[in-house]
Design a protein around this motif. Structure first.
Motif, PDB file in Angstrom:
ATOM      1  N   ARG A 294       0.911  -1.280  -0.205  1.00 48.12           N
ATOM      2  CA  ARG A 294      -0.063   0.385   0.026  1.00 48.12           C
ATOM      3  C   ARG A 294       1.257   1.293   0.177  1.00 48.12           C
ATOM      4  O   ARG A 294       1.447   1.460   0.196  1.00 48.12           O
ATOM      5  CB  ARG A 294      -1.207  -0.107   1.275  1.00 48.12           C
ATOM      6  CG  ARG A 294      -1.899  -0.220   0.625  1.00 48.12           C
ATOM      7  CD  ARG A 294      -3.076  -0.129   2.022  1.00 48.12           C
ATOM      8  NE  ARG A 294      -4.367  -0.869   1.512  1.00 48.12           N
ATOM      9  CZ  ARG A 294      -4.940  -1.294   3.264  1.00 48.12           C
ATOM     10  NH1 ARG A 294      -4.891  -0.942   3.990  1.00 48.12           N
ATOM     11  NH2 ARG A 294      -6.536  -1.532   2.304  1.00 48.12           N
ATOM     12  N   ASN A 295       0.525   2.633  -0.430  1.00 47.92           N
ATOM     13  CA  ASN A 295       0.872   3.826  -0.280  1.00 47.92           C
ATOM     14  C   ASN A 295       1.007   3.906   1.345  1.00 47.92           C
ATOM     15  O   ASN A 295       0.107   3.490   2.257  1.00 47.92           O
ATOM     16  CB  ASN A 295       0.225   4.450  -0.962  1.00 47.92           C
ATOM     17  CG  ASN A 295      -0.199   4.523  -2.394  1.00 47.92           C
ATOM     18  OD1 ASN A 295      -1.257   3.198  -2.443  1.00 47.92           O
ATOM     19  ND2 ASN A 295       0.858   4.951  -3.135  1.00 47.92           N
ATOM     20  N   VAL A 313       3.775   8.475  -2.926  1.00 43.98           N
ATOM     21  CA  VAL A 313       3.592   7.614  -4.456  1.00 43.98           C
ATOM     22  C   VAL A 313       3.624   6.759  -4.849  1.00 43.98           C
ATOM     23  O   VAL A 313       2.885   5.903  -4.967  1.00 43.98           O
ATOM     24  CB  VAL A 313       3.483   8.935  -5.479  1.00 43.98           C
ATOM     25  CG1 VAL A 313       3.833   8.811  -6.819  1.00 43.98           C
ATOM     26  CG2 VAL A 313       2.936  10.084  -5.042  1.00 43.98           C
ATOM     27  N   ARG A 314       4.519   6.010  -4.277  1.00 50.32           N
ATOM     28  CA  ARG A 314       5.388   4.665  -4.427  1.00 50.32           C
ATOM     29  C   ARG A 314       5.263   4.014  -3.195  1.00 50.32           C
ATOM     30  O   ARG A 314       4.155   4.694  -2.751  1.00 50.32           O
ATOM     31  CB  ARG A 314       6.614   4.771  -4.122  1.00 50.32           C
ATOM     32  CG  ARG A 314       7.160   5.032  -5.229  1.00 50.32           C
ATOM     33  CD  ARG A 314       9.398   4.801  -5.647  1.00 50.32           C
ATOM     34  NE  ARG A 314      10.141   5.312  -4.640  1.00 50.32           N
ATOM     35  CZ  ARG A 314      10.748   5.372  -3.834  1.00 50.32           C
ATOM     36  NH1 ARG A 314      11.395   4.636  -4.960  1.00 50.32           N
ATOM     37  NH2 ARG A 314      11.199   6.573  -3.655  1.00 50.32           N
ATOM     38  N   GLN A 318       8.510   0.223  -0.023  1.00 53.04           N
ATOM     39  CA  GLN A 318       9.438   0.447  -1.713  1.00 53.04           C
ATOM     40  C   GLN A 318       9.521   2.261  -1.047  1.00 53.04           C
ATOM     41  O   GLN A 318      10.137   2.628  -1.975  1.00 53.04           O
ATOM     42  CB  GLN A 318       8.623   1.687  -3.223  1.00 53.04           C
ATOM     43  CG  GLN A 318       8.252  -0.184  -3.986  1.00 53.04           C
ATOM     44  CD  GLN A 318       6.812   0.618  -5.007  1.00 53.04           C
ATOM     45  OE1 GLN A 318       6.181   1.568  -5.023  1.00 53.04           O
ATOM     46  NE2 GLN A 318       8.299  -0.692  -5.998  1.00 53.04           N
ATOM     47  N   GLY A 319      10.826   2.085   0.351  1.00 53.66           N
ATOM     48  CA  GLY A 319      11.459   3.009   1.086  1.00 53.66           C
ATOM     49  C   GLY A 319      10.320   4.033   1.659  1.00 53.66           C
ATOM     50  O   GLY A 319      10.836   5.079   2.022  1.00 53.66           O
ATOM     51  N   MET A 320       9.222   3.675   0.837  1.00 51.03           N
ATOM     52  CA  MET A 320       8.907   5.356   1.965  1.00 51.03           C
ATOM     53  C   MET A 320       7.797   5.202   3.044  1.00 51.03           C
ATOM     54  O   MET A 320       7.503   6.044   4.212  1.00 51.03           O
ATOM     55  CB  MET A 320       7.575   5.516   0.912  1.00 51.03           C
ATOM     56  CG  MET A 320       7.774   5.394  -0.305  1.00 51.03           C
ATOM     57  SD  MET A 320       9.258   7.434  -0.174  1.00 51.03           S
ATOM     58  CE  MET A 320       8.013   8.817  -0.291  1.00 51.03           C
ATOM     59  N   ASN A 321       7.895   3.645   3.580  1.00 56.89           N
ATOM     60  CA  ASN A 321       7.339   3.504   4.886  1.00 56.89           C
ATOM     61  C   ASN A 321       8.104   4.427   6.299  1.00 56.89           C
ATOM     62  O   ASN A 321       9.451   4.706   6.084  1.00 56.89           O
ATOM     63  CB  ASN A 321       7.743   1.725   5.743  1.00 56.89           C
ATOM     64  CG  ASN A 321       6.192   1.164   5.132  1.00 56.89           C
ATOM     65  OD1 ASN A 321       5.232   2.442   4.828  1.00 56.89           O
ATOM     66  ND2 ASN A 321       6.337  -0.162   4.753  1.00 56.89           N
ATOM     67  N   PRO A 408       5.698 -12.038   1.678  1.00 59.78           N
ATOM     68  CA  PRO A 408       6.223 -11.431   1.096  1.00 59.78           C
ATOM     69  C   PRO A 408       5.085 -10.140  -0.031  1.00 59.78           C
ATOM     70  O   PRO A 408       4.246 -10.429  -0.138  1.00 59.78           O
ATOM     71  CB  PRO A 408       6.589 -12.165   0.179  1.00 59.78           C
ATOM     72  CG  PRO A 408       5.204 -12.953   0.444  1.00 59.78           C
ATOM     73  CD  PRO A 408       4.840 -13.587   1.508  1.00 59.78           C
ATOM     74  N   ALA A 409       5.718  -8.999  -0.018  1.00 63.08           N
ATOM     75  CA  ALA A 409       5.481  -7.535  -0.652  1.00 63.08           C
ATOM     76  C   ALA A 409       5.277  -7.653  -2.475  1.00 63.08           C
ATOM     77  O   ALA A 409       4.503  -6.652  -2.240  1.00 63.08           O
ATOM     78  CB  ALA A 409       5.802  -6.564   0.093  1.00 63.08           C
TER      79      ALA A 409
END
Ligand SMILES: [Zn+2]
Length: 714
Positions: A294-295, A313-314, A318-321, A408-409
């Protein structure tokens, strides 16, 4: 039907329930006997069977956009709906005359995390009207209606005999016609029971009742109406009156020990392929899903006062948490609003006036983030915060909110098993697929038990071997793995996939348990986009149809498999719960209730005859009998389901396409009530469902074999 509503929890609750409750209709049914009070804490979510006050209350629930998961249920004129709701919602319904009769299932811990999210999710509803009054109405001298007994079936399960009838009156427009059925059994006992009027989409269909317990085999039945009509005397017939071949000695079954997560299912597919190499192919379906991801989002500010929702946005993984966002006071006069992003911190420096006071509004902050960091962030003003002064707030950490740590994401490859001796398209094909709806945990148990029965017995049972010689079997145990992972780890009532097509305020994280596309409303035939009933354009609805037909990987996979294997002639879409056996048409248009084309007489006969065989095979396991009232076309026995998969398979690809709803109601002899089993019953019940419905799928393979054998040679 689309109902516009605001998406804060409080607002939705208020609109939903005030709509329901402020319009009490005429002819309220008497409330149930007071029983043990059923309580939920205000924020606890549960699946509850609720006896509604009256038809008007049901109509308001429907009009407010409540998803309907099941067929009208009535008993003695009471209207029973299965609703996913919070304790607060239940209390409000109860205060207005509804009565909770059964907590089918409570939300798991993982889902309490989001329990303030409002979801009046799937509801099984009832559309019956009033029960006949205690006394007979004054009968008029002239008989003004004629009665036709359309169905009269009996069966015995667990030592109890049941009778079910369906009767139509010619006085179709009179909502007050009361029909009573009188019966006599083989040992001379007699009795009566009332029928309930059943309307769908505003049109009279017939009168019926839930299966009624009778003391012995019923041999005679008549129906009488309050208008004076009397039916012919009818002898009820045995249902389903079809028995599969007995299981041979040494037949292997019972391969299910526990509920299976997507990871478990993946492992089992791999093990079956390894263990039965000569009989199995594993097919990777072409469209990878989004994955369990999820975003990441955070509230910048206090949602109860003034806030902006900031979202990556990602995806979070993908590095945003963990990325931080904050607003700061620059501490100087006459500063403009500025945005900076450095070291994983998004900093909004608020504008100041000549006195050095911050003057930026929530809207200005959101617009600035969207304008200057469009590749990294999306910002939305929290509902109710529009135009308010933006406070100094944060730092807040963005988070995707996903609780599963073992999942797994990455995007998921959905797999099909192909079983058979000749896996080359030369044999008639059968497709069984399950878990389009994430929360229906028992359904992959059914298809995997079926697959392993076919494989294990191929070596020891000549009849099974012969089936695998003659039939090419395809099984997709789990169509919707991302939703299933979410159901297991985060919110057990999750129905849809994890793709969030919402825009604007609907993306507020408080709605996170309502996002996703209903896979079984995303197909191309009789769809929401074609104007059919039972799908929604609202991204938060339980029956959201997506952005377009086949917009989703999950639905596209089912069709891709069917298209790639034109020998597939029969299909079974396995859902839960309620105990249904259905086939097309599965949808109708709102105006005039015009269904998709009816199958021909010959095909209808094939559907029904095959259904009786398969229902008989299901009953072989533990006596579960799928009711005649729940065996038939989807649009007749359940509801309109716009854009469902069976309709596309049938109308577009020429496949005889059925649907199971496994998990039949269980008869409680102590209370004389049918009780719902829910989406995730105690495992013993789910195990029982897997065993009996796997037997039904084996019978479908026999149906396919017999069908192919009866075709003229090419
Ligand atoms: Zn379902």
């Amino acid at each position: 039907m689309i109902v516009r509503r605001r998406w804060t929890a409080a607002a939705t609750t208020a609109i939903l329930f005030s709509a329901v409750l402020s319009h009490p209709g005429p002819g309220s049914a008497a409330p149930a006997d007071p029983a043990t009070p059923i309580t939920l804490s205000a924020t606890e979510t549960a699946l509850v069977r609720v006896q509604l006050r009256d038809q008007a209350q049901l109509d308001r629930l429907v009009a407010a956009g409540t998803d309907l998961a099941n067929r009208p249920r009535t008993r003695d004129g009471r209207i029973l709906a299965d609703l996913v709701l919070t304790g607060a919602q239940l209390a409000e319904l109860t205060s207005q005359g509804a009565t909770a009769v059964q907590v089918v299932q409570r939300a798991e811990d993982g889902s309490r995390h989001y329990a303030d999210s409002v979801r009046a999710a799937e509801a099984r509803t009832a559309a019956g009207l009033r029960a006949p009054a205690a006394g007979q109405r004054t009968t008029t001298a002239a008989v003004v209606d004629t009665l036709q007994v359309q169905q009269a079936y009996w069966w015995t399960t667990g030592g109890q005999t049941f009778l079910q009838t369906q009767v139509a009156t010619t006085a179709t427009d009179d909502p007050d016609v009361e029909i009573t059925v009188s019966w006599r059994t083989s040992d001379g006992a007699t009795g009566t029971f009332p029928l309930n009027r059943f309307e769908d989409s505003g049109e009279y269909q017939y009168h019926y009742a839930l299966p009624q317990p009778v003391p012995n085999r019923p041999v005679q039945l008549t129906a009488t109406s309050s208008l004076g009509g009397v039916s012919r005397v009818v002898t009820p017939t045995l249902w389903p009156n079809a028995t599969p071949p007995p299981l041979p000695a040494g037949y292997q079954k019972d391969f299910i020990d526990a509920y299976l997560t997507p990871t478990d299912i993946q492992a089992r597919i791999k093990r079956l392929a390894r263990q039965y190499r000569d009989l199995v192919d594993v097919i990777d379906l072409p469209n990878k899903t989004q994955g369990y991801r999820r975003n990441a989002a955070a509230y910048l500010g206090d949602p109860a006062v003034a806030a902006v929702v900031v979202e990556s946005v990602r995806f979070g993984d993908q590095g945003m948490n963990g990325v931080q966002v904050r607003t700061v006071d620059p501490g100087r006069r006459n500063r403009p609003l500025t945005i900076g992003y450095r070291d994983r911190v998004l900093t909004v420096s608020l504008a100041t006036d000549t006195a050095g006071k911050t003057v930026s509004t929530t809207d200005e902050v959101a617009a600035a983030i969207n304008a200057r960091q469009p590749d990294r962030f999306r910002a939305t003003v929290e509902d109710g915060s529009a135009g308010l002064p933006m406070p100094v707030a944060g730092p807040a950490r963005l988070d995707d909110g996903l609780q599963g740590t073992e999942v797994p994401a990455r995007p998921w490859t959905v797999q099909a098993l192909r079983l058979g001796v000749h896996r080359d398209g030369s044999r008639v094909g059968v497709l069984a697929y399950s878990q389009e709806h994430a929360r229906e945990w028992a359904t992959p148990l059914v298809t995997l038990e079926f697959a392993e029965r076919m494989l294990a017995n191929a070596r020891t049972d000549p009849a099974t071997r012969e089936l695998l010689e003659q039939v090419d079997i395809f099984v997709i145990p789990m169509v919707n793995p991302d939703g299933a992972n979410y159901s297991f780890n985060d919110f057990n009532f999750q129905r849809k996939n994890l793709v969030n097509h919402c825009t604007g305020p609907a993306r507020d994280p408080k709605n996170r348990t309502s996002w996703g596309v209903d896979i079984n409303r995303n197909y191309t035939v009789g769809s929401y986009f074609d104007g059919y009933v039972g799908g929604s354009a609202n991204c938060l609805s339980g029956t959201y149809s997506g952005t377009a037909e086949l917009s989703e990987a999950e639905s596209s996979n089912v069709i891709a498999l069917a298209q790639a294997h034109p020998n597939i002639t029969f299909a079974m879409n396995v859902h839960s719960y309620g105990g249904y056996f259905m086939w097309p048409p599965g949808a109708y248009r709102a105006d005039g209730r015009i269904t998709l084309p009816r199958p021909s007489i010959d095909e209808s006969t094939l559907f029904l005859d095959s259904a009786r065989r398969i229902v008989g095979a299901i009953a072989q396991e533990r006596g579960t009998v799928t009711w005649p009232s729940q065996t038939g076309p989807v649009a007749d026995v359940l509801y309109s389901a716009a854009g469902n998969s069976a309709d596309q398979l049938y109308y577009e690809l020429g496949i005889f396409a059925w649907d199971f709803e496994v998990g039949n109601d269980r008869w409680n002899a102590a209370t004389s009530e049918w009780e719902a089993v829910g989406f995730q019953p105690p495992f013993d019940e789910a195990h029982g469902e897997s065993q009996e419905y796997a037997g039904g799928l084996v019978e479908m393979v026999r149906v396919a074999r017999d069908y192919a054998a009866a075709q003229p040679a090419p």
